[in-house]
Design a protein around this motif. Structure first.
Motif, PDB file in Angstrom:
ATOM      1  N   TRP A 145       0.828  -1.204   0.000  1.00  0.00           N
ATOM      2  CA  TRP A 145       0.000   0.000   0.000  1.00  0.00           C
ATOM      3  C   TRP A 145       0.868   1.263   0.000  1.00  0.00           C
ATOM      4  CZ3 TRP A 145       0.438   3.351   4.162  1.00  0.00           C
ATOM      5  CH2 TRP A 145      -0.361   4.517   4.071  1.00  0.00           C
ATOM      6  N   PHE A 146       1.881   1.277   0.854  1.00  0.00           N
ATOM      7  CA  PHE A 146       2.712   2.475   0.982  1.00  0.00           C
ATOM      8  C   PHE A 146       3.366   2.846  -0.349  1.00  0.00           C
ATOM      9  CE2 PHE A 146       6.667   4.745   1.736  1.00  0.00           C
ATOM     10  CZ  PHE A 146       6.253   5.761   2.583  1.00  0.00           C
ATOM     11  N   PHE A 147       3.923   1.800  -1.041  1.00  0.00           N
ATOM     12  CA  PHE A 147       4.690   2.111  -2.249  1.00  0.00           C
ATOM     13  C   PHE A 147       3.807   2.294  -3.478  1.00  0.00           C
ATOM     14  CE2 PHE A 147       8.021   0.327   0.446  1.00  0.00           C
ATOM     15  CZ  PHE A 147       8.946   1.362   0.348  1.00  0.00           C
ATOM     16  N   THR A 148       2.530   1.856  -3.420  1.00  0.00           N
ATOM     17  CA  THR A 148       1.665   2.023  -4.590  1.00  0.00           C
ATOM     18  C   THR A 148       0.734   3.223  -4.405  1.00  0.00           C
ATOM     19  OG1 THR A 148       0.185   0.394  -3.621  1.00  0.00           O
ATOM     20  CG2 THR A 148       1.691  -0.376  -5.344  1.00  0.00           C
ATOM     21  N   ASP A 149       0.343   3.483  -3.171  1.00  0.00           N
ATOM     22  CA  ASP A 149      -0.509   4.636  -2.900  1.00  0.00           C
ATOM     23  C   ASP A 149       0.311   5.899  -3.125  1.00  0.00           C
ATOM     24  OD1 ASP A 149      -2.662   6.241  -1.621  1.00  0.00           O
ATOM     25  OD2 ASP A 149      -1.082   6.529  -0.124  1.00  0.00           O
ATOM     26  N   GLY A 150      -0.078   6.744  -4.090  1.00  0.00           N
ATOM     27  CA  GLY A 150       0.720   7.909  -4.503  1.00  0.00           C
ATOM     28  C   GLY A 150       1.023   8.883  -3.388  1.00  0.00           C
ATOM     29  N   THR A 151       0.037   9.213  -2.553  1.00  0.00           N
ATOM     30  CA  THR A 151       0.210  10.270  -1.547  1.00  0.00           C
ATOM     31  C   THR A 151       1.340   9.973  -0.563  1.00  0.00           C
ATOM     32  OG1 THR A 151      -2.012   9.468  -1.106  1.00  0.00           O
ATOM     33  CG2 THR A 151      -1.667  11.850  -0.976  1.00  0.00           C
ATOM     34  N   SER A 152       1.385   8.769  -0.055  1.00  0.00           N
ATOM     35  CA  SER A 152       2.385   8.440   0.961  1.00  0.00           C
ATOM     36  C   SER A 152       3.795   8.629   0.431  1.00  0.00           C
ATOM     37  CB  SER A 152       2.228   6.991   1.430  1.00  0.00           C
ATOM     38  OG  SER A 152       0.893   6.759   1.782  1.00  0.00           O
ATOM     39  N   LEU A 153       4.048   8.059  -0.759  1.00  0.00           N
ATOM     40  CA  LEU A 153       5.366   8.144  -1.349  1.00  0.00           C
ATOM     41  C   LEU A 153       5.736   9.598  -1.649  1.00  0.00           C
ATOM     42  CD1 LEU A 153       7.234   5.823  -1.790  1.00  0.00           C
ATOM     43  CD2 LEU A 153       6.620   5.790  -4.204  1.00  0.00           C
ATOM     44  N   LYS A 154       4.710  10.349  -2.171  1.00  0.00           N
ATOM     45  CA  LYS A 154       4.933  11.761  -2.479  1.00  0.00           C
ATOM     46  C   LYS A 154       5.339  12.510  -1.204  1.00  0.00           C
ATOM     47  CE  LYS A 154       2.113  15.309  -3.232  1.00  0.00           C
ATOM     48  NZ  LYS A 154       0.809  15.874  -3.561  1.00  0.00           N
ATOM     49  N   ASN A 155       4.604  12.237  -0.113  1.00  0.00           N
ATOM     50  CA  ASN A 155       4.915  12.889   1.159  1.00  0.00           C
ATOM     51  C   ASN A 155       6.333  12.576   1.621  1.00  0.00           C
ATOM     52  OD1 ASN A 155       2.670  14.392   1.759  1.00  0.00           O
ATOM     53  ND2 ASN A 155       1.548  12.600   2.491  1.00  0.00           N
ATOM     54  N   LEU A 156       6.724  11.319   1.411  1.00  0.00           N
ATOM     55  CA  LEU A 156       8.073  10.917   1.810  1.00  0.00           C
ATOM     56  C   LEU A 156       9.111  11.733   1.059  1.00  0.00           C
ATOM     57  CD1 LEU A 156       9.944   8.953   3.361  1.00  0.00           C
ATOM     58  CD2 LEU A 156       9.861   7.473   1.362  1.00  0.00           C
ATOM     59  N   PHE A 157       8.923  11.853  -0.262  1.00  0.00           N
ATOM     60  CA  PHE A 157       9.904  12.608  -1.053  1.00  0.00           C
ATOM     61  C   PHE A 157       9.914  14.081  -0.675  1.00  0.00           C
ATOM     62  CE2 PHE A 157       9.606   8.983  -4.212  1.00  0.00           C
ATOM     63  CZ  PHE A 157      10.880   8.519  -3.899  1.00  0.00           C
ATOM     64  N   TYR A 158       8.722  14.634  -0.458  1.00  0.00           N
ATOM     65  CA  TYR A 158       8.667  16.035  -0.029  1.00  0.00           C
ATOM     66  C   TYR A 158       9.397  16.231   1.307  1.00  0.00           C
ATOM     67  CZ  TYR A 158       5.707  18.079  -3.616  1.00  0.00           C
ATOM     68  OH  TYR A 158       5.260  18.575  -4.797  1.00  0.00           O
ATOM     69  N   SER A 159       9.190  15.266   2.222  1.00  0.00           N
ATOM     70  CA  SER A 159       9.858  15.372   3.523  1.00  0.00           C
ATOM     71  C   SER A 159      11.361  15.380   3.368  1.00  0.00           C
ATOM     72  CB  SER A 159       9.477  14.197   4.421  1.00  0.00           C
ATOM     73  OG  SER A 159       8.093  14.144   4.555  1.00  0.00           O
ATOM     74  N   GLY A 212      26.525  18.304  12.473  1.00  0.00           N
ATOM     75  CA  GLY A 212      25.523  19.341  12.262  1.00  0.00           C
ATOM     76  C   GLY A 212      24.421  18.855  11.336  1.00  0.00           C
ATOM     77  N   ILE A 213      24.829  18.204  10.258  1.00  0.00           N
ATOM     78  CA  ILE A 213      23.847  17.684   9.291  1.00  0.00           C
ATOM     79  C   ILE A 213      22.939  16.658   9.968  1.00  0.00           C
ATOM     80  CG2 ILE A 213      23.600  16.217   7.246  1.00  0.00           C
ATOM     81  CD1 ILE A 213      26.061  17.657   6.082  1.00  0.00           C
ATOM     82  N   THR A 214      23.550  15.758  10.734  1.00  0.00           N
ATOM     83  CA  THR A 214      22.749  14.736  11.409  1.00  0.00           C
ATOM     84  C   THR A 214      21.738  15.367  12.353  1.00  0.00           C
ATOM     85  OG1 THR A 214      24.876  13.619  11.502  1.00  0.00           O
ATOM     86  CG2 THR A 214      23.013  12.481  12.482  1.00  0.00           C
ATOM     87  N   MET A 215      22.178  16.425  13.027  1.00  0.00           N
ATOM     88  CA  MET A 215      21.289  17.013  14.018  1.00  0.00           C
ATOM     89  C   MET A 215      20.181  17.849  13.399  1.00  0.00           C
ATOM     90  SD  MET A 215      23.843  17.969  17.100  1.00  0.00           S
ATOM     91  CE  MET A 215      22.594  18.479  18.255  1.00  0.00           C
ATOM     92  N   VAL A 216      20.327  18.226  12.132  1.00  0.00           N
ATOM     93  CA  VAL A 216      19.292  19.045  11.492  1.00  0.00           C
ATOM     94  C   VAL A 216      18.429  18.219  10.537  1.00  0.00           C
ATOM     95  CG1 VAL A 216      18.875  20.999   9.954  1.00  0.00           C
ATOM     96  CG2 VAL A 216      20.614  21.169  11.726  1.00  0.00           C
ATOM     97  N   PHE A 217      19.072  17.390   9.720  1.00  0.00           N
ATOM     98  CA  PHE A 217      18.354  16.693   8.654  1.00  0.00           C
ATOM     99  C   PHE A 217      17.264  15.756   9.199  1.00  0.00           C
ATOM    100  CE2 PHE A 217      18.189  12.970   5.690  1.00  0.00           C
ATOM    101  CZ  PHE A 217      17.483  13.613   4.684  1.00  0.00           C
ATOM    102  N   LEU A 218      17.622  14.873  10.118  1.00  0.00           N
ATOM    103  CA  LEU A 218      16.660  13.872  10.590  1.00  0.00           C
ATOM    104  C   LEU A 218      15.464  14.510  11.298  1.00  0.00           C
ATOM    105  CD1 LEU A 218      19.063  11.004  11.640  1.00  0.00           C
ATOM    106  CD2 LEU A 218      17.616  11.171   9.616  1.00  0.00           C
ATOM    107  N   PRO A 219      15.680  15.404  12.273  1.00  0.00           N
ATOM    108  CA  PRO A 219      14.506  15.996  12.922  1.00  0.00           C
ATOM    109  C   PRO A 219      13.649  16.838  11.964  1.00  0.00           C
ATOM    110  CG  PRO A 219      16.482  16.401  14.222  1.00  0.00           C
ATOM    111  CD  PRO A 219      16.922  15.847  12.921  1.00  0.00           C
ATOM    112  N   SER A 220      14.291  17.547  11.032  1.00  0.00           N
ATOM    113  CA  SER A 220      13.500  18.432  10.169  1.00  0.00           C
ATOM    114  C   SER A 220      12.606  17.652   9.210  1.00  0.00           C
ATOM    115  CB  SER A 220      14.411  19.378   9.385  1.00  0.00           C
ATOM    116  OG  SER A 220      15.197  18.651   8.481  1.00  0.00           O
ATOM    117  N   MET A 221      12.890  16.360   9.028  1.00  0.00           N
ATOM    118  CA  MET A 221      12.032  15.542   8.174  1.00  0.00           C
ATOM    119  C   MET A 221      10.743  15.147   8.876  1.00  0.00           C
ATOM    120  SD  MET A 221      14.323  12.837   6.106  1.00  0.00           S
ATOM    121  CE  MET A 221      13.323  11.495   6.619  1.00  0.00           C
TER     122      MET A 221
END
Lengths: 510, 265
Positions: free
Chosen positions: B49-63, B190-199
């Motif tokens: 469902w996750f990989f075929t349902d468009g919205t979820s995957l789109k949200n992942l990429f946007y995040s 720095g990247i680790t501390m910003v990238f993961l939480p900001s997603m």
């Protein structure tokens, strides 16, 4: 060889670096104070001095890391005072090497070469031959790096990470990284400080050989006098931001200009003495012949090297005393002789046991006399049972509580320290210091605490400097006074108790 | 008496209990829900469902996109700040550092609200939802970039830069060839501390886009809450976990490579 600029008369054409009136202040306090000095092309010059003497700051100003607060620096007669380090034909070997940890040995050494532009022949678009600035090619760089590594005996180390190298190897890479750029001057900031003794000795020899091979100017900074003497053509002794003496190692060792240089350059006996006549100096309560001509009655420092003291029998000696320590040092014995209250260090290949009574003689050409910067009277004294201090034939009121911080006297005259310890000060030996202006001269020999006769009066512009010699111990009081006195006047002296500075002798030994 | 003696190992017990109760057990629950259907049967349907349902995957990429852009801007703003702070010698330094760190002392929801008011004031709010979200993220996570960078930069021995300058590099070259490579470990943390939480921090995206921008964290919240499908929620959580794991692996690998070079110097 270099000389202090003010002393220099002859025209010298090959000055490579010249410092004129250079001062560097940090937050208002001078680290380097009005230095004048030049370095000749190709010489090995060493800045020598204790930490904080300004030697490293001077080096950093030549490298360009620090800008002088005042003064000018010339390189080949061109003012480089404001030139940034990367534009100076000077390279530095840093104290802790500063090899780039993210680069390997090859990349470290090639770092400077990759940035360098050299003049080469080229052709412009009209076909004319012109000079263009070009980079070294890769193979040129590789060749130079290889040569530099060979110079420091670390061939085939190109691919190694600098963090895996030993201290000595890092040191060599740091030298290779500097000399590969073919600088006109190589600056070395205590480069051997982090190495062990054996390694240091080896590197000293190698650096000296490298200097001869490369033929460039080496400016070396160290606090190790032995290193300075054995490697340099010229030694610059510094203290408190000022140059004390410039000269060849032999000059510096044999003819130190003042007691600081004498003391710093090697073990020496430094006695307080007084000139008593033409080429006659009195110290250890005995008059010695000497070769230096100073004014009569001048207070001087007398320097005698331990190896220049000759031990003879008590009868034959100029002075005599008892050996209080004798230590075998490999080639010679290091002995301490107690003459009255003065200790004399002696080096001899012949051993005398502790407790032996001997005499000593000192050849007149081994007695070095130096001007003394006379700022205060210093005496050996002791505290008597009334908590007064005795020195120079006198008994003076003083504040004995200054010997221990935070102490006070109890009703019985014992000193109670901060921690509550009870101390009897009777017969405690002290060093007494009295300022020249703090001595009051009284026109009779009764009212003061010590009496004597005036032996010299010198007019010093706005005041007179009077020397009073006491009758028995023949100690001198040097006083600054506004009043005129006559030679041979009988006088006595009084010193306010708060002007007598006392120091425990034991403390001084520490 | 002897039986009651504590060894140092026993000090681990409280954390061990905590770990099992609040980390291992919930994680197992997430895995269980991800691989089961609503009725409790084993299934892979949720992943399909996750990989075929468009919205979820789109949200992942946007995040991921928002996370990357936020990190980039934090780095572009944070590095110069940290660099300048590390070079200041005077007493002003601690005050300046405090000014950059102080926002961390204020509750971040409150901070977000304040920033939102500013954006409303300048007329951005409501118009550009993605831009506003990124502005909010950068504003909130900047101190997390500055601090690790600053602590690495301050430790770089001044003599490296002096040596480079001595060997003929001007200040730009000194920075590019010495300072920047030596500060890699700070950049990575720095990247680790910003990238993961900001997603995953949907409070910020909600606040700044008025709920119009959905990032992956928000999606999880929706399925566990109003959407009432713990299985879908668990799948997304598990995928997030994998992304974080992979990111950590990559940054760890990078920092190890730089660390071996920095060691002992």
């Amino acid at each position: 060889m270099a000389k202090e600029k003010s002393m220099e008369k002859e025209v010298v054409t090959s000055k490579i670096i010249e410092l004129i009136g250079v001062t560097k202040n940090y937050d208002g306090t001078p680290a380097v104070n009005d230095i004048n000095l030049y370095v000749r092309k190709g010489e090995f010059i060493t800045f020598l001095g204790p930490s904080g003497c300004g030697k490293t700051t001077t080096l950093r100003m030549i490298a360009g890391f620090e800008k002088p607060t005042q003064g000018k620096i010339y390189l080949n007669s061109v003012d480089i005072t404001d030139l940034p380090p990367y534009k100076r034909p000077v390279n530095t070997v840093f104290q802790r090497y500063a090899l780039f940890p993210h680069l390997n040995v090859y990349e470290n050494i090639a770092y400077g070469l990759k940035l360098k532009r050299i003049k080469t022949a080229g052709v412009d678009k009209n076909g004319n031959e012109i000079e263009v600035m070009a980079k070294y090619t890769k193979s040129e760089i590789a060749e130079k790096v290889k040569k530099a590594l060979k110079m420091v005996d670390l061939e085939d180390f190109e691919k190694r990470s600098v963090t895996t190298l030993s201290g000595g190897q890092q040191q060599r890479i740091a030298i290779a990284r500097a000399i590969v750029n073919e600088p006109e001057i190589l600056l070395l900031d205590e480069p051997l400080g982090a190495l062990d003794l054996k390694m240091r000795k080896e590197m000293q020899v190698e650096l000296k050989a490298m200097h001869e091979k490369l033929g460039i100017t080496f400016i070396y900074v160290t606090h190790d006098q032995e290193e300075a003497l054995s490697m340099s053509d010229t030694v610059v002794v510094m203290k408190d931001g000022k140059i004390q003496q410039i000269g060849t190692p032999q000059d510096i060792y044999n003819e130190p200009k003042n007691s600081f240089v004498a003391d710093f350059i090697g073990e020496s006996n430094i006695f307080s003495g007084t000139m008593v006549g033409d080429r006659k100096v009195k110290f250890m309560n005995k008059v010695f012949d000497c070769i230096d001509d100073f004014e009569k009655n001048e207070k001087v420092d007398v320097v005698v090297r331990p190896e220049d003291v000759e031990i003879v029998s008590v009868e034959k000696g100029s002075v005599s005393g008892e050996i209080i320590s004798s230590i075998f040092k490999g080639v010679h014995y290091q002995m301490t002789l107690m003459v009255g209250k003065t200790e004399v260090e002696i080096q001899s290949t012949k051993c005398y046991e502790k407790g032996e009574k001997v005499g000593i003689i000192i050849a007149h050409n081994n007695i070095h006399i130096m001007h003394k910067e006379f700022v205060s009277n210093v005496y050996d004294g002791y505290i008597n049972k009334n908590n007064k201090v005795c020195f120079a034939d006198g008994e003076f009121d003083c504040d004995v509580t200054q010997l221990y911080e935070g102490s006070y006297l109890d009703d019985e005259g014992y000193l109670i320290t901060k921690t509550g310890e009870k101390i009897d000060l009777t017969d405690v030996d002290v060093k007494v210091e009295v300022g020249l202006k703090d001595i009051e001269i009284i026109d009779n020999d009764v009212d003061g605490d010590a009496c004597g006769s005036i032996i010299s009066i010198v007019y010093k512009g706005d005041h007179y400097q009077v020397i009073i010699r006491t009758d028995e111990e023949e100690e001198d009081f040097v006083c600054d006074t506004e009043y005129t006195w006559n030679e041979n006047d009988r006088v006595s002296v009084k010193i306010p108790s708060d002007k007598i500075k006392l120091k425990l002798k034991v403390e001084e030994a520490k | 008496m002897k039986g009651l003696r504590f060894s140092r190992k026993d000090l681990c017990i409280p954390y061990g209990v905590f770990l099992v109760l609040f980390v291992v057990f919930p994680l197992l629950l997430v895995v269980y829900y991800a691989f089961t259907s609503k009725t409790g049967q084993f299934t892979l349907e949720n992943f399909i469902w996750f990989f075929t349902d468009g919205t979820s995957l789109k949200n992942l990429f946007y995040s991921i996109g928002i996370g990357l852009i936020t990190t980039l801007f934090c780095l572009l703003i944070g590095y110069p700040v940290a660099f300048i702070l590390s070079k200041i010698k005077s007493a002003k330094k601690s005050i300046l550092l405090l000014l950059f760190i102080m926002p961390m002392w204020i509750n971040f929801v409150l901070r977000a609200m304040a920033m939102k008011e500013i954006l409303t004031l300048v007329g951005l709010f409501g118009k550009y939802n993605y831009l506003n979200t990124i502005i909010g993220m950068v504003y909130d996570y900047l101190p997390f970039m500055i601090l690790p960078l600053y602590s690495v930069l301050i430790k770089i021995d001044k003599s490296y830069e002096e040596a480079a300058c001595d060997l003929g590099a001007n200040s730009i070259k000194v920075f590019l060839s010495v300072t920047l490579p030596l500060s890699t470990s700070g950049i990575i943390s720095g990247i680790t501390m910003v990238f993961l939480p900001s997603m995953s921090c949907y409070v910020i995206s909600d606040t700044f886009s008025n709920g119009k921008v959905t990032i992956i964290g928000k999606l999880i919240e929706t399925w566990f809450g109003p959407g009432d499908n713990w299985n879908f929620g668990s799948v997304i959580a598990l995928i997030m976990l994998v992304i974080m794991f992979v990111t950590t692996l990559i940054t760890d690998g990078l920092s190890k490579r730089t660390k071996t070079r920095e060691e002992e110097l």
